[in-house]
Design a protein around this motif. Structure first.
Motif, PDB file in Angstrom:
ATOM      1  N   GLU A  48       0.843  -1.180   0.000  1.00 37.16           N
ATOM      2  CA  GLU A  48       0.000   0.000   0.000  1.00 37.16           C
ATOM      3  C   GLU A  48       0.883   1.236   0.000  1.00 37.16           C
ATOM      4  N   ILE A  49       0.299   2.335  -0.367  1.00 37.01           N
ATOM      5  CA  ILE A  49       1.028   3.601  -0.359  1.00 37.01           C
ATOM      6  C   ILE A  49       1.016   4.139   1.062  1.00 37.01           C
ATOM      7  N   PRO A  50       2.198   4.442   1.618  1.00 35.99           N
ATOM      8  CA  PRO A  50       2.229   5.008   2.969  1.00 35.99           C
ATOM      9  C   PRO A  50       1.455   6.335   3.017  1.00 35.99           C
ATOM     10  N   PRO A  51       0.828   6.648   4.138  1.00 41.66           N
ATOM     11  CA  PRO A  51      -0.005   7.848   4.236  1.00 41.66           C
ATOM     12  C   PRO A  51       0.734   9.145   3.909  1.00 41.66           C
ATOM     13  N   LEU A  52       1.955   9.290   4.387  1.00 43.77           N
ATOM     14  CA  LEU A  52       2.698  10.524   4.105  1.00 43.77           C
ATOM     15  C   LEU A  52       3.031  10.636   2.623  1.00 43.77           C
ATOM     16  N   THR A  53       3.344   9.512   2.008  1.00 41.72           N
ATOM     17  CA  THR A  53       3.638   9.505   0.574  1.00 41.72           C
ATOM     18  C   THR A  53       2.402   9.914  -0.209  1.00 41.72           C
ATOM     19  N   ALA A  54       1.237   9.496   0.217  1.00 41.38           N
ATOM     20  CA  ALA A  54      -0.001   9.859  -0.470  1.00 41.38           C
ATOM     21  C   ALA A  54      -0.363  11.328  -0.242  1.00 41.38           C
ATOM     22  N   MET A  68      -3.686   9.947 -10.854  1.00 42.04           N
ATOM     23  CA  MET A  68      -4.271   9.790  -9.523  1.00 42.04           C
ATOM     24  C   MET A  68      -5.754   9.434  -9.629  1.00 42.04           C
ATOM     25  N   TRP A  69      -6.453  10.063 -10.571  1.00 47.76           N
ATOM     26  CA  TRP A  69      -7.874   9.809 -10.773  1.00 47.76           C
ATOM     27  C   TRP A  69      -8.093   8.350 -11.170  1.00 47.76           C
ATOM     28  N   ILE A  70      -7.279   7.872 -12.112  1.00 52.12           N
ATOM     29  CA  ILE A  70      -7.405   6.485 -12.576  1.00 52.12           C
ATOM     30  C   ILE A  70      -7.110   5.523 -11.434  1.00 52.12           C
ATOM     31  N   ARG A  71      -6.030   5.766 -10.685  1.00 49.70           N
ATOM     32  CA  ARG A  71      -5.686   4.857  -9.598  1.00 49.70           C
ATOM     33  C   ARG A  71      -6.778   4.829  -8.536  1.00 49.70           C
ATOM     34  N   ASP A  72      -7.348   5.989  -8.214  1.00 49.76           N
ATOM     35  CA  ASP A  72      -8.397   6.049  -7.200  1.00 49.76           C
ATOM     36  C   ASP A  72      -9.620   5.223  -7.610  1.00 49.76           C
ATOM     37  N   ARG A  73      -9.925   5.225  -8.891  1.00 46.02           N
ATOM     38  CA  ARG A  73     -11.122   4.529  -9.343  1.00 46.02           C
ATOM     39  C   ARG A  73     -10.888   3.062  -9.684  1.00 46.02           C
ATOM     40  N   LEU A  74      -9.683   2.716 -10.121  1.00 52.16           N
ATOM     41  CA  LEU A  74      -9.407   1.337 -10.512  1.00 52.16           C
ATOM     42  C   LEU A  74      -8.674   0.545  -9.436  1.00 52.16           C
ATOM     43  N   ASP A  75      -8.322   1.194  -8.350  1.00 50.57           N
ATOM     44  CA  ASP A  75      -7.584   0.516  -7.292  1.00 50.57           C
ATOM     45  C   ASP A  75      -8.390  -0.658  -6.752  1.00 50.57           C
TER      46      ASP A  75
END
Length: 86
Positions: A48-54, A68-75
């Protein structure tokens, strides 16, 4: 109006710099988990992506980017394990 925009931009830049410095400091304080400095070439289950990195990209681009939009929706639709045979 111009002065207000200029102050907002300065505050955003200061926030970005603070987040970047925090991230750099955190990375310097944490030992690298692998002896090899490059990312692991094999899929890592449960990564997973660490919170600070995100937080850093969200702070620098509040509306997000296309990636970011694609990752948020396809994650979660696909996992690294689905492509191990490739």
């Amino acid at each position: 109006m111009f002065l207000q925009l200029q102050l907002q931009l300065q505050l955003q830049l200061q926030l970005q710099l603070q987040l970047q410095l925090q991230l750099q400091l955190q990375l310097q304080l944490q030992p690298h988990p692998h002896p090899h400095p490059h990312p692991h070439p094999h899929p890592q289950p449960g990564s997973e992506i660490p919170p600070l990195t995100a937080r850093v990209p969200r702070a620098s681009t509040p509306h997000g980017t296309t990636a970011m939009w694609i990752r948020d929706r396809l994650d979660g639709l696909w996992n690294d394990e689905d492509f191990t045979a490739w």
